[in-house]
Design an enzyme around this catalytic site. Structure first.
Site, PDB file in Angstrom:
ATOM      1  CG  ASP A   1      -1.921   1.200   1.279  1.00 39.93           C
ATOM      2  OD1 ASP A   1      -2.297   1.654   2.382  1.00 39.93           O
ATOM      3  OD2 ASP A   1      -2.415   1.648   0.176  1.00 39.93           O
TER       4      ASP A   1
ATOM      5  CE1 TYR B   1      -3.762  -1.389   9.456  1.00 36.29           C
ATOM      6  CE2 TYR B   1      -4.797   1.021  10.081  1.00 36.29           C
ATOM      7  CZ  TYR B   1      -3.450   0.144   9.755  1.00 36.29           C
ATOM      8  OH  TYR B   1      -2.558   0.565   9.438  1.00 36.29           O
TER       9      TYR B   1
ATOM     10  CD  GLU C   1       0.648  -0.836   9.592  1.00 37.28           C
ATOM     11  OE1 GLU C   1      -0.236  -0.809   8.882  1.00 37.28           O
ATOM     12  OE2 GLU C   1       1.770  -1.236   9.116  1.00 37.28           O
TER      13      GLU C   1
HETATM   14  C1  GCU Z   1      -1.599  -2.370   6.447  1.00 34.47           C
HETATM   15  C2  GCU Z   1      -0.270  -2.165   5.885  1.00 34.47           C
HETATM   16  C3  GCU Z   1       0.107  -0.750   5.625  1.00 34.47           C
HETATM   17  C4  GCU Z   1      -1.232   0.042   4.771  1.00 34.47           C
HETATM   18  C5  GCU Z   1      -2.151  -0.003   6.117  1.00 34.47           C
HETATM   19  C6  GCU Z   1      -3.438   0.395   5.666  1.00 34.47           C
HETATM   20  O1  GCU Z   1      -1.411  -2.683   7.943  1.00 34.47           O
HETATM   21  O2  GCU Z   1       0.985  -2.437   6.791  1.00 34.47           O
HETATM   22  O3  GCU Z   1       1.015  -0.740   4.545  1.00 34.47           O
HETATM   23  O4  GCU Z   1      -0.821   1.452   4.587  1.00 34.47           O
HETATM   24  O5  GCU Z   1      -2.684  -1.191   6.370  1.00 34.47           O
HETATM   25  O6  GCU Z   1      -4.526  -0.014   4.952  1.00 34.47           O
HETATM   26  O7  GCU Z   1      -3.743   1.850   5.822  1.00 34.47           O
END
Ligand code: GCU
Length: 568
Positions: A154, A445, A481
């Site tokens: 991404d 997420y 993240e």
């Molecule tokens: C993932 C990934 C990132 C990406 C992020 C997203 O975890 O590691 O590279 O940008 O999700 O979807 O924002």
């Protein structure tokens, strides 16, 4: 790999500036011998990606050709001359005066070629063919047609000569490498130095350590090409995020009454270890606050921009971050040097993002990961700021990944037994490769890609899953993240997705979960800044908007919230 230096024995010139450039859409440059020089060129800035420098051709990923002329800047009969590239994405072939001097695969680590026997005193012509086209056999690999360019990761696949190109000279016989490892005993700092030399006999090494009113000198005879020495610093000033104390170490090679080579580097005396679910810096628990990031900026793309590096460190200092991960590839040497100087802790990651372990590619991808971890540790092993190696981001975990990462983990441990090793896993995936990690990094997420709009429910899921993960592995966890796409200036009450209020509440509540877990040792928000991605329905304006700062480094509401939490 020692970075080039200027002293009486070593020298370099930086070839940054405007080079000649030409796209090669029909891939005819090799057949037409552009290696001996090509016409119909245009000027291009080096270092920088080529994608945003022109009015069109942004998504042309190669091949493209660069050339520059230079005169031999020195005559040193006992010196070697090399050409060093800080990084070129992705494949590069290099010719000097029409002769192939080497090629390199991989877009984020330095490589150099000895041109001593090929350089001439008058006009030298350096020609570089760069190919950034994506492939499932590359690391990072190409992906599905869901986005364009078709990346399996991404971020935009910027191409070009991204970091400085240095012409440098070193003594033919002298220092080849220096490895520094530090330890602490009460108030004494111990600096273990391993020196690699070549072709020396009847020579001595003198180490001179200076700093904070201390000067320590040690000399020892060179018995063979690998030599170990140790310095003890009583009452040492240790390196940490609050006081990033750095000493100056100079290594002189002496033959008879003369110094024949010399190299100086900064040394931070610190220890890092994982113990009882804590990350200990100098035997004290440290909690990581910070970000996943990208090297990304308008026009220069992934290119080296000194002022941007200073700006990003200023913003991270302002917001109260003490660390970052080099997601998803190694960053510039200059950024790593400043992490030492400014006291940031770095999780240093190889470009193994989006690995799929397909049977027709897994072998080549493993070879490349081996190459990258070797190159990365060779480059970054002496940085006190580097506290952990990350072997991958979000590998599509499968049974094969277990073998893959077991081998990579063992290789990394063999190359550096002083730092913890991790792999960064994505949400709700079978974490088969976690057993080879010292620290578990997870990207989550919930409340964004899953349970959209429902932050409280997301945090409950996150909390339960973290407990389960900890129960299973009994290793400390970093939330590497978490974040929400946010359009600056978009507001809503109650908070709704894409608004600044939603991002602020999302981050605040996720941090609340992290702080409630004694085994969580860090929280890295995704991302420090908005950044460019491929085109796709999931990325408005081909951008990932999860930054707490915009791409041109303006704070969103969440930045002010983080500043309050992290600076308390
Ligand atoms: C993932 C990934 C990132 C990406 C992020 C997203 O975890 O590691 O590279 O940008 O999700 O979807 O924002």
């Amino acid at each position: 790999m020692l970075y080039p230096q200027r002293n009486k024995f070593r020298h370099y010139i930086d070839l940054s500036g405007f080079w000649d450039f030409r796209f090669d859409p029909d891939d005819k440059g090799v057949g037409e011998n552009w290696r001996t020089g090509f016409n119909n060129s245009c000027p291009i800035a080096v270092p920088a990606s080529w994608n945003d420098q022109f009015a069109d051709d942004r998504d042309f990923l190669g091949p493209a050709w660069y050339q520059i002329k230079f005169k031999k800047p020195w005559d040193r009969e006992n010196g070697k001359t090399l050409i060093r590239f800080g990084s070129v994405n992705y494949l590069s072939d290099v010719w000097l005066n029409g002769e192939l001097i080497g090629r390199h695969e991989g877009g984020h680590l330095p490589f150099e070629f000895d041109i001593s026997n090929k350089i001439v005193s008058e006009d030298n012509l350096l020609v570089v063919r760069v190919d950034g086209r994506l492939s499932d056999k590359h690391v990072p690999p190409s992906g599905t047609p869901m986005n364009y360019p078709q990346t399996n990761f991404d971020f935009y696949p910027f191409c070009g000569i991204h970091r400085p190109v240095l012409l440098h000279t070193i003594p033919k016989k002298g220092l080849r490498d220096i490895t520094v490892q530090t330890s602490i005993k009460d108030t004494t700092g111990i600096i273990d130095v391993t020196l690699e030399t070549n072709g020396l006999n009847e020579a001595y090494t003198t180490l001179t350590l200076k700093g904070f009113g201390t000067e320590i000198i040690d000399t020892s005879k060179i018995e063979n090409d690998i030599q170990k020495m140790a310095l003890e610093v009583n009452g040492a000033k240790f390196w940490n995020t609050e006081s990033p104390n750095l000493y100056d170490l100079t290594v002189d090679i002496v033959k008879g009454d003369f110094i024949i080579d010399s190299y100086s580097l900064k040394v931070g005396i610190r220890t890092i270890e994982v113990k009882d679910d804590k990350l200990l810096l100098n035997s004290k628990p440290i909690y990581l606050t910070g970000f996943g990031r990208h090297e990304d900026f308008p026009i220069t793309g992934r290119g080296y921009v000194p002022a941007l590096i200073i700006k990003d460190y200023s913003l991270m200092k302002w917001i109260g971050a003490n660390s970052f991960r080099t997601s998803h590839y190694p960053y510039s040497e200059q950024m790593m040097d400043l992490a030492d100087r400014l006291g940031f802790l770095v999780i240093d990651e190889i470009p193994a993002v989006g690995l799929t372990f397909g049977k027709n590619v897994i072998e080549r991808q493993l070879e490349l990961c081996h190459q990258y971890i070797e190159e990365l540790i060779k480059r970054d092993k002496n940085h006190p700021s580097v506290i952990m190696w990350s072997l991958a981001n979000e590998p599509h975990s499968s049974l094969k990944s277990k073998e893959f990462f077991k081998e990579l983990y063992n290789k990394t441990r063999a190359l550096d037994n002083t730092r913890p090793i991790t792999i960064v896993h994505m949400m709700a995936v079978k974490d088969k490769a976690f057993e080879f990690c010292d620290v578990l990094c997870i990207n989550r997420y919930y409340g964004w890609y899953m349970q959209p709009g429902k932050i409280d429910e997301a945090c409950e899921i996150l909390s339960k899953e973290m407990d389960k993960l900890y129960e299973k592995h009994r290793k400390p966890i970093i939330l590497s993240e978490f974040g929400a796409d946010t359009i600056p200036g978009w507001h809503s009450q109650p908070p709704e997705m894409f608004s600044e209020e939603y991002q602020t509440e999302f981050l605040r509540k996720y941090i609340g979960v992290c702080r409630s877990k004694p085994y969580v040792i860090g929280e890295h928000v995704w991302n420090l800044c908005d950044f460019k991605t491929s085109q796709g329905i999931m990325r408005m304006g081909s951008m990932n908007h999860k930054g707490v700062f915009t791409r041109d480094r303006r704070p969103k509401m969440a930045a002010h919230m983080l500043c309050k939490i992290w600076k308390k």
